[in-house]
Motif scaffolding. Sequence first.
Motif, PDB file in Angstrom:
ATOM      1  N   THR A  75       6.368  14.743  -0.894  1.00 25.82           N
ATOM      2  CA  THR A  75       4.955  14.632  -0.519  1.00 25.82           C
ATOM      3  C   THR A  75       4.375  15.988  -0.207  1.00 25.82           C
ATOM      4  O   THR A  75       3.246  16.313  -0.620  1.00 25.82           O
ATOM      5  N   THR A  86      -3.070  -5.751  -4.094  1.00 31.92           N
ATOM      6  CA  THR A  86      -2.727  -4.656  -4.996  1.00 31.92           C
ATOM      7  C   THR A  86      -3.963  -4.194  -5.746  1.00 31.92           C
ATOM      8  O   THR A  86      -4.860  -4.986  -6.041  1.00 31.92           O
ATOM      9  N   ARG A 128       3.589   2.005 -10.100  1.00 30.92           N
ATOM     10  CA  ARG A 128       2.586   1.129 -10.700  1.00 30.92           C
ATOM     11  C   ARG A 128       3.140  -0.218 -11.167  1.00 30.92           C
ATOM     12  O   ARG A 128       2.420  -0.989 -11.798  1.00 30.92           O
ATOM     13  N   GLU A 145       2.200   1.697  -3.529  1.00 32.19           N
ATOM     14  CA  GLU A 145       1.145   2.085  -4.462  1.00 32.19           C
ATOM     15  C   GLU A 145       0.662   3.506  -4.204  1.00 32.19           C
ATOM     16  O   GLU A 145       0.425   4.272  -5.153  1.00 32.19           O
ATOM     17  N   GLN A 146       0.536   3.894  -2.949  1.00 29.15           N
ATOM     18  CA  GLN A 146       0.105   5.251  -2.626  1.00 29.15           C
ATOM     19  C   GLN A 146       1.125   6.289  -3.067  1.00 29.15           C
ATOM     20  O   GLN A 146       0.775   7.454  -3.266  1.00 29.15           O
ATOM     21  N   GLY A 147       2.370   5.876  -3.238  1.00 26.77           N
ATOM     22  CA  GLY A 147       3.405   6.777  -3.724  1.00 26.77           C
ATOM     23  C   GLY A 147       3.419   6.949  -5.227  1.00 26.77           C
ATOM     24  O   GLY A 147       4.273   7.661  -5.765  1.00 26.77           O
ATOM     25  N   GLN A 176       7.248   8.269  -3.808  1.00 27.48           N
ATOM     26  CA  GLN A 176       6.947   9.536  -4.471  1.00 27.48           C
ATOM     27  C   GLN A 176       8.227  10.230  -4.923  1.00 27.48           C
ATOM     28  O   GLN A 176       8.264  10.850  -5.992  1.00 27.48           O
ATOM     29  N   ARG A 183       0.832  -1.212   0.000  1.00 30.33           N
ATOM     30  CA  ARG A 183       0.000   0.000   0.000  1.00 30.33           C
ATOM     31  C   ARG A 183       0.862   1.256   0.000  1.00 30.33           C
ATOM     32  O   ARG A 183       0.543   2.244  -0.682  1.00 30.33           O
ATOM     33  N   HIS A 184       1.951   1.235   0.759  1.00 34.00           N
ATOM     34  CA  HIS A 184       2.851   2.389   0.786  1.00 34.00           C
ATOM     35  C   HIS A 184       3.440   2.646  -0.604  1.00 34.00           C
ATOM     36  O   HIS A 184       3.492   3.801  -1.057  1.00 34.00           O
TER      37      HIS A 184
END
Length: 315
Positions: free
Chosen positions: A307, A76, A47, A42-44, A222, A39-40
């Motif tokens: 961020t 995912t 892909r 993907e949230q960044g 990110q 999750r970390h």
Amino acid sequence: MRTTPLAPSDYSLSVVAVPPLPLRPDLSIDADANGMLLRHIEQGGVRIVLFGGNANMYHIDLGRMRTLLALLAEQTGPEMSVLPSIGPDLGRMLDHAPLLRDAGFGQAMALPAGFPSDPAGIERGLRLAVQATGFPLVLYVKREGYLAPGQIERLVRDGVVSFVKYAIERADPVGDRTLADILAAIGPERVASGMAETPLHAHIGQDGLATWTSGGVCIAPQAAMALLAAYRVGDAAAIERLRAPFLEFEAVRVKFGGIPVLHEAVTLSGIADMGPILPMLSNLRAAHRPEVQAVTDGLMAIERVVTAQAGLGSA
């Protein structure tokens, strides 16, 4: 999980995260920690995730492989492409093939075969593996003479290889003749730099490879995506600022071991507890943790900066 296979053009849109595999003390896979890490990432904005060397897939058994594939499919989102790794020997590639099909995977990477192997045998083995999987594989080129560029071109043309991860280490990556020959054979759009951020000035800035694979992106996704964007527009100042903490992190990985350092760094970052490493590797020595903590803090700091900028609408 995205179920359509990656096209070469898809790779240019994301850095490829290569995460560690979290385990409990009894060496079973820690599903909760794996989900938190994914999750970390993907949230960044990343892909593509590849479970390979950093996850110690060289030593995974069929039971853990089956469990991991189910978790990856469940944990995912629909935009995340997931590539497990199979092999490195022919027997395990053939044993892994039905597990991939049963779990709904249509792409994977073939880990580089070791001794005993030769280029002609490796080519035949890859063809047999693809007959078993029913889909082409990502080829991992990690040593000189593994496959000739002409062989790689033939494997791509025949639908056996879809993409190449290139990871032959050089003291100076500029002017790498082997890489140049591979690029001439199949084009840079089908090749990723496979040694994290260290050779990017050559591989991305000069050779024009599609993307790169990274362990540090698991901590600072990110920032890694911002670095990719900076390379795309040629922003030299942003490249140097964003790349610096990744280079410091990679220097410590070289010093103490790439897999154990990343495994420990994810734990030290607070993202998720990775627990023990699957043998035949061992966890980082306690004496090395302060140095790993320092470079992990550097990645977390640049991630906070990026961020915050994204929250303000900055590029």
